[in-house]
Design an enzyme around this catalytic site. Structure first.
Site, mmCIF file in Angstrom:
data_model
loop_
_atom_site.group_PDB
_atom_site.id
_atom_site.type_symbol
_atom_site.label_atom_id
_atom_site.label_comp_id
_atom_site.label_asym_id
_atom_site.label_seq_id
_atom_site.Cartn_x
_atom_site.Cartn_y
_atom_site.Cartn_z
ATOM 1 N N GLU A 25 -0.922 -1.720 -14.168
ATOM 2 C CA GLU A 25 -0.919 -0.682 -13.134
ATOM 3 C C GLU A 25 -0.611 0.704 -13.698
ATOM 4 O OE1 GLU A 25 0.858 -2.148 -9.261
ATOM 5 O OE2 GLU A 25 1.564 -3.719 -10.604
ATOM 6 N N SER A 153 -0.494 -4.968 -7.086
ATOM 7 C CA SER A 153 -1.730 -4.248 -6.787
ATOM 8 C C SER A 153 -2.946 -5.158 -6.663
ATOM 9 C CB SER A 153 -2.000 -3.161 -7.840
ATOM 10 O OG SER A 153 -1.051 -2.144 -7.738
ATOM 11 N N TYR A 223 -6.375 2.223 -3.928
ATOM 12 C CA TYR A 223 -6.022 3.473 -4.626
ATOM 13 C C TYR A 223 -7.133 4.507 -4.750
ATOM 14 C CZ TYR A 223 -1.962 0.759 -6.017
ATOM 15 O OH TYR A 223 -0.828 -0.007 -6.007
ATOM 16 N N ARG A 262 9.137 -1.649 -0.298
ATOM 17 C CA ARG A 262 8.099 -1.825 0.709
ATOM 18 C C ARG A 262 7.834 -3.309 0.870
ATOM 19 N NH1 ARG A 262 3.123 -0.392 -1.502
ATOM 20 N NH2 ARG A 262 2.371 -2.423 -0.789
ATOM 21 N N ASP A 264 5.438 -6.254 2.569
ATOM 22 C CA ASP A 264 4.131 -6.500 3.172
ATOM 23 C C ASP A 264 4.216 -7.681 4.139
ATOM 24 O OD1 ASP A 264 3.217 -4.435 1.605
ATOM 25 O OD2 ASP A 264 2.410 -5.732 0.037
ATOM 26 N N GLU A 278 5.138 -10.169 0.445
ATOM 27 C CA GLU A 278 5.804 -9.820 -0.811
ATOM 28 C C GLU A 278 6.603 -8.535 -0.626
ATOM 29 O OE1 GLU A 278 3.200 -7.752 -3.917
ATOM 30 O OE2 GLU A 278 1.740 -9.014 -2.877
ATOM 31 N N ASN A 280 7.740 -4.899 -2.713
ATOM 32 C CA ASN A 280 7.519 -4.000 -3.842
ATOM 33 C C ASN A 280 8.792 -3.195 -4.040
ATOM 34 O OD1 ASN A 280 4.399 -4.021 -4.466
ATOM 35 N ND2 ASN A 280 4.631 -4.137 -2.257
ATOM 36 N N GLY A 284 4.063 2.483 -4.692
ATOM 37 C CA GLY A 284 3.246 3.615 -5.090
ATOM 38 C C GLY A 284 3.680 4.908 -4.403
#
Length: 322
Positions: A25, A153, A223, A262, A264, A278, A280, A284
């Site tokens: 990433e 990602s 992205y 974050r 999900d 999951e 993070n 991002g």
């Protein structure tokens, strides 16, 4: 809600923005770090870029940063290894500590902890070369998702709709990771919930719904295109949104996350049941990123968000130092 106005930027000292790195990433991290650096500088912070993919830990120590903002994604930045090095160097850093990052980067251990806390997550199986794929397909049902548990990602993820495609999907994921995760496929809507803070004071920002072309929220759509649509707040029963934000904060706290992160979440179409996917621990911060979008919905600018995150930088293992 906006805590940045109370922050004295002079107290932050010399700030390093760690970005780039050497994970899959890297490209996204360069975008995140560039944005964070510009934001901090615009607020008068003495901020400096540091690419961990091109410079060593010895150089990092020599910079004598008072704190660092971690804008790295994936392995060697989000998995606890860098956090451990920063603890050793005595440099306060943003986000979660060693354990929460390591667990959050491992989707299998994340699921195990969530299930221990009675938090909902799709059924799964851990695969290796000896696994009976036909048996797993029967157990989880088709379609199912196959993914490398340590990548982010959406790298290496395959949706398997027929049994004959399972082996190829396994091979892709196994080429990226030592173990492979097969997961029940949840048909429904996709959301993400940003969380700020730690412990009892952790708070959710408004949920964001993600609507990708053909439902394919892959690396490119995440992205680099403008085809994916985002809705913040989403068109959804307020009670479901409240429950989504509650379980996201519970999921974040169960892993011991702090600073920011974050989570999900999927909402199953058939029965409106929520599933945690999951976490993070270093999300991002690009122009397409979802944490800044959620912050904007409650009046927190990108610049103020960066300032609040960096002001919370600390050592997690060195009590009483710094």
């Amino acid at each position: 809600m906006n805590q940045a106005s109370a922050i004295d930027v002079k107290q932050l000292g010399k700030v390093g923005v760690l970005f780039g790195g050497s994970s899959a990433e890297r490209e996204v991290s360069l975008m995140s770090g560039t944005g964070v650096l510009a934001a901090l500088k615009s607020r008068g912070v003495d901020a400096h870029a540091f690419d961990t993919g091109e410079r060593s830990l010895a150089e990092l120590a020599a910079e004598q940063f008072d704190r660092v903002f971690i804008a790295l994604h994936g392995r060697f930045g989000e998995d606890g290894s860098l956090q451990g090095a920063l603890e050793q160097l005595g440099i306060p850093y943003t986000g979660s500590g060693v354990m929460a990052c390591a667990v959050g980067m491992d989707k299998i251990y994340t699921k195990m902890i969530w299930l221990m806390h009675d938090l909902p997550t799709p059924q799964y199986a851990v695969l290796d070369d000896s696994s009976d794929l036909a048996k797993v397909a029967a157990q989880l049902g088709l379609p199912l998702i196959v993914k490398p548990p340590h990548e982010g990602s959406t790298i290496g993820i395959t949706k398997v709709s027929e049994a004959g495609a399972f082996q190829a999907a396994y091979d892709i994921a196994a080429g990226l990771d030592d173990s492979v995760l097969a997961e029940e496929f949840i048909t429904g809507r996709e959301f993400t919930v940003a969380v700020l803070g730690q412990g009892a004071t952790a708070r959710a920002l408004p949920a964001v719904e993600i609507v990708a072309p053909q439902g394919n929220y892959d690396y490119q759509n995440k992205y680099f295109t403008d085809d994916t649509k985002y809705f913040c707040p989403p068109q959804l029963d307020p009670a479901i949104i409240a429950e989504m934000e509650r379980i996201a904060v519970a999921a974040y706290r169960a892993l011991g996350c702090e600073g920011w992160g974050r989570v999900d979440v999927l909402l199953r179409a058939a029965d409106s049941k929520l599933f945690l996917l999951e976490v993070n621990t270093s999300p991002g911060m690009t122009g397409h990123s979802l944490v800044p979008m959620a912050a904007r919905a409650v009046g927190i600018s990108y610049e103020d968000l960066c300032l609040e995150i960096v002001a919370g930088a600390r050592l997690k293992m060195h009590k009483g130092q710094h």
